[in-house]
Scaffold this motif. Sequence first.
Motif, PDB file in Angstrom:
ATOM      1  N   ASP A  25      47.348  61.456  47.879  1.00 47.15           N
ATOM      2  CA  ASP A  25      47.774  60.358  48.846  1.00 47.15           C
ATOM      3  C   ASP A  25      48.179  59.289  47.813  1.00 47.15           C
ATOM      4  O   ASP A  25      49.227  58.608  47.721  1.00 47.15           O
ATOM      5  CB  ASP A  25      46.482  59.895  49.726  1.00 47.15           C
ATOM      6  CG  ASP A  25      46.720  60.665  50.983  1.00 47.15           C
ATOM      7  OD1 ASP A  25      47.826  61.310  51.287  1.00 47.15           O
ATOM      8  OD2 ASP A  25      45.477  60.692  51.555  1.00 47.15           O
ATOM      9  N   VAL A  26      47.124  59.123  46.842  1.00 44.46           N
ATOM     10  CA  VAL A  26      47.632  58.012  45.919  1.00 44.46           C
ATOM     11  C   VAL A  26      47.011  58.769  44.387  1.00 44.46           C
ATOM     12  O   VAL A  26      45.917  59.087  44.395  1.00 44.46           O
ATOM     13  CB  VAL A  26      46.569  56.495  46.132  1.00 44.46           C
ATOM     14  CG1 VAL A  26      46.798  55.765  44.982  1.00 44.46           C
ATOM     15  CG2 VAL A  26      47.091  56.223  47.564  1.00 44.46           C
ATOM     16  N   ALA A  27      47.871  58.932  43.461  1.00 36.87           N
ATOM     17  CA  ALA A  27      47.596  59.192  42.260  1.00 36.87           C
ATOM     18  C   ALA A  27      47.223  58.434  41.304  1.00 36.87           C
ATOM     19  O   ALA A  27      47.897  57.372  41.070  1.00 36.87           O
ATOM     20  CB  ALA A  27      48.924  60.156  41.783  1.00 36.87           C
ATOM     21  N   ASP A  36      44.505  42.113  56.775  1.00 34.55           N
ATOM     22  CA  ASP A  36      43.072  41.825  56.502  1.00 34.55           C
ATOM     23  C   ASP A  36      42.886  42.294  54.849  1.00 34.55           C
ATOM     24  O   ASP A  36      43.312  42.820  54.323  1.00 34.55           O
ATOM     25  CB  ASP A  36      42.313  43.069  57.310  1.00 34.55           C
ATOM     26  CG  ASP A  36      40.941  42.974  57.241  1.00 34.55           C
ATOM     27  OD1 ASP A  36      40.252  43.523  56.267  1.00 34.55           O
ATOM     28  OD2 ASP A  36      40.275  42.012  58.077  1.00 34.55           O
ATOM     29  N   THR A  37      41.689  41.285  54.364  1.00 37.21           N
ATOM     30  CA  THR A  37      41.372  41.583  52.999  1.00 37.21           C
ATOM     31  C   THR A  37      41.102  42.776  52.687  1.00 37.21           C
ATOM     32  O   THR A  37      40.997  43.175  51.510  1.00 37.21           O
ATOM     33  CB  THR A  37      40.128  40.652  52.584  1.00 37.21           C
ATOM     34  OG1 THR A  37      39.033  40.805  53.473  1.00 37.21           O
ATOM     35  CG2 THR A  37      40.833  39.107  52.609  1.00 37.21           C
ATOM     36  N   SER A  38      40.613  43.850  53.380  1.00 38.16           N
ATOM     37  CA  SER A  38      40.190  45.069  53.219  1.00 38.16           C
ATOM     38  C   SER A  38      41.591  46.007  52.759  1.00 38.16           C
ATOM     39  O   SER A  38      41.261  46.740  51.828  1.00 38.16           O
ATOM     40  CB  SER A  38      39.474  45.862  54.294  1.00 38.16           C
ATOM     41  OG  SER A  38      40.290  45.799  55.377  1.00 38.16           O
ATOM     42  N   TYR A  39      42.471  45.748  53.313  1.00 38.12           N
ATOM     43  CA  TYR A  39      43.632  46.388  52.869  1.00 38.12           C
ATOM     44  C   TYR A  39      43.850  45.900  51.190  1.00 38.12           C
ATOM     45  O   TYR A  39      44.452  46.913  50.319  1.00 38.12           O
ATOM     46  CB  TYR A  39      44.916  46.024  53.642  1.00 38.12           C
ATOM     47  CG  TYR A  39      45.082  46.652  54.910  1.00 38.12           C
ATOM     48  CD1 TYR A  39      45.424  48.099  55.107  1.00 38.12           C
ATOM     49  CD2 TYR A  39      44.694  46.081  56.004  1.00 38.12           C
ATOM     50  CE1 TYR A  39      45.384  48.658  56.365  1.00 38.12           C
ATOM     51  CE2 TYR A  39      44.658  46.711  57.264  1.00 38.12           C
ATOM     52  CZ  TYR A  39      44.837  48.107  57.342  1.00 38.12           C
ATOM     53  OH  TYR A  39      45.104  48.893  58.426  1.00 38.12           O
ATOM     54  N   ILE A  40      43.938  44.919  51.061  1.00 37.17           N
ATOM     55  CA  ILE A  40      44.206  44.390  49.637  1.00 37.17           C
ATOM     56  C   ILE A  40      43.246  44.822  48.546  1.00 37.17           C
ATOM     57  O   ILE A  40      43.622  45.142  47.654  1.00 37.17           O
ATOM     58  CB  ILE A  40      44.134  42.575  49.639  1.00 37.17           C
ATOM     59  CG1 ILE A  40      45.039  41.928  50.419  1.00 37.17           C
ATOM     60  CG2 ILE A  40      44.483  42.412  48.104  1.00 37.17           C
ATOM     61  CD1 ILE A  40      46.448  42.490  50.707  1.00 37.17           C
ATOM     62  N   SER A  41      41.900  44.706  49.006  1.00 44.40           N
ATOM     63  CA  SER A  41      41.030  45.445  48.246  1.00 44.40           C
ATOM     64  C   SER A  41      41.275  46.903  48.020  1.00 44.40           C
ATOM     65  O   SER A  41      40.887  47.544  46.981  1.00 44.40           O
ATOM     66  CB  SER A  41      39.556  45.196  49.053  1.00 44.40           C
ATOM     67  OG  SER A  41      38.394  46.103  48.159  1.00 44.40           O
ATOM     68  N   LYS A  42      41.840  47.743  49.012  1.00 40.87           N
ATOM     69  CA  LYS A  42      41.718  49.089  48.848  1.00 40.87           C
ATOM     70  C   LYS A  42      43.194  49.110  47.866  1.00 40.87           C
ATOM     71  O   LYS A  42      43.280  50.153  47.076  1.00 40.87           O
ATOM     72  CB  LYS A  42      42.364  49.689  50.037  1.00 40.87           C
ATOM     73  CG  LYS A  42      41.031  49.954  50.826  1.00 40.87           C
ATOM     74  CD  LYS A  42      41.310  50.606  52.206  1.00 40.87           C
ATOM     75  CE  LYS A  42      40.139  50.587  53.276  1.00 40.87           C
ATOM     76  NZ  LYS A  42      40.318  51.061  54.655  1.00 40.87           N
ATOM     77  N   TRP A  43      44.089  48.287  47.826  1.00 44.71           N
ATOM     78  CA  TRP A  43      45.221  48.254  46.949  1.00 44.71           C
ATOM     79  C   TRP A  43      44.733  48.039  45.773  1.00 44.71           C
ATOM     80  O   TRP A  43      45.233  48.733  44.613  1.00 44.71           O
ATOM     81  CB  TRP A  43      46.400  47.479  47.230  1.00 44.71           C
ATOM     82  CG  TRP A  43      47.014  47.680  48.767  1.00 44.71           C
ATOM     83  CD1 TRP A  43      46.934  48.607  49.311  1.00 44.71           C
ATOM     84  CD2 TRP A  43      47.780  46.530  49.077  1.00 44.71           C
ATOM     85  NE1 TRP A  43      47.832  48.412  50.473  1.00 44.71           N
ATOM     86  CE2 TRP A  43      48.366  46.999  50.587  1.00 44.71           C
ATOM     87  CE3 TRP A  43      48.106  45.197  48.757  1.00 44.71           C
ATOM     88  CZ2 TRP A  43      49.324  46.354  51.445  1.00 44.71           C
ATOM     89  CZ3 TRP A  43      49.085  44.501  49.691  1.00 44.71           C
ATOM     90  CH2 TRP A  43      49.502  45.043  50.989  1.00 44.71           C
ATOM     91  N   MET A  87      44.239  52.989  47.930  1.00 40.74           N
ATOM     92  CA  MET A  87      45.369  52.893  49.051  1.00 40.74           C
ATOM     93  C   MET A  87      46.676  52.182  48.550  1.00 40.74           C
ATOM     94  O   MET A  87      46.335  51.453  47.406  1.00 40.74           O
ATOM     95  CB  MET A  87      44.899  52.082  50.063  1.00 40.74           C
ATOM     96  CG  MET A  87      45.875  52.402  51.716  1.00 40.74           C
ATOM     97  SD  MET A  87      44.702  51.871  52.728  1.00 40.74           S
ATOM     98  CE  MET A  87      45.850  50.780  53.782  1.00 40.74           C
ATOM     99  N   LEU A  88      47.774  52.486  48.860  1.00 34.20           N
ATOM    100  CA  LEU A  88      49.035  51.765  48.406  1.00 34.20           C
ATOM    101  C   LEU A  88      49.559  51.322  49.916  1.00 34.20           C
ATOM    102  O   LEU A  88      49.167  51.547  50.844  1.00 34.20           O
ATOM    103  CB  LEU A  88      50.181  52.882  48.078  1.00 34.20           C
ATOM    104  CG  LEU A  88      50.057  53.360  46.680  1.00 34.20           C
ATOM    105  CD1 LEU A  88      51.067  54.470  46.266  1.00 34.20           C
ATOM    106  CD2 LEU A  88      50.131  52.282  45.729  1.00 34.20           C
TER     107      LEU A  88
END
Length: 127
Positions: A124-126, A45-52, A57-58
Amino acid sequence: MMLSPIMSRREKEMINKNRFSILLEQLLNTAEIKQYVLAKHLNYDTSYISKWLTGRMLPGEKGVDDVLHSISDCIIENGSQEGLQLIAAGYQIQDISELGSAIYDQLVIEYNYVMSISNLTGYDVAP
């Protein structure tokens, strides 16, 4: 770090980014690839890419090798010729056939760096 009271939206976004998200955004922008193209290539989903890309998010550790290979493949297969030439020049690569490996290697380095900092700090993500 002293923050200016007047910051652009872009400057504020950069504070929360990590090295992986910065690299991924630079690669996609230079190659002229939209988020939805990468999402479709990865079947995400594009939302994952957006979070990356925003650094929230990683990619998950399980299967990350396949994901990073797929990101590299997507850039090579869908990137503009001019963008790929710019990326190759940045990596000082003469043979464009080696570009996929260079992109993959850099993604791995940045992912591992962020994960190691994350493990040290407990976040979680530094950034």
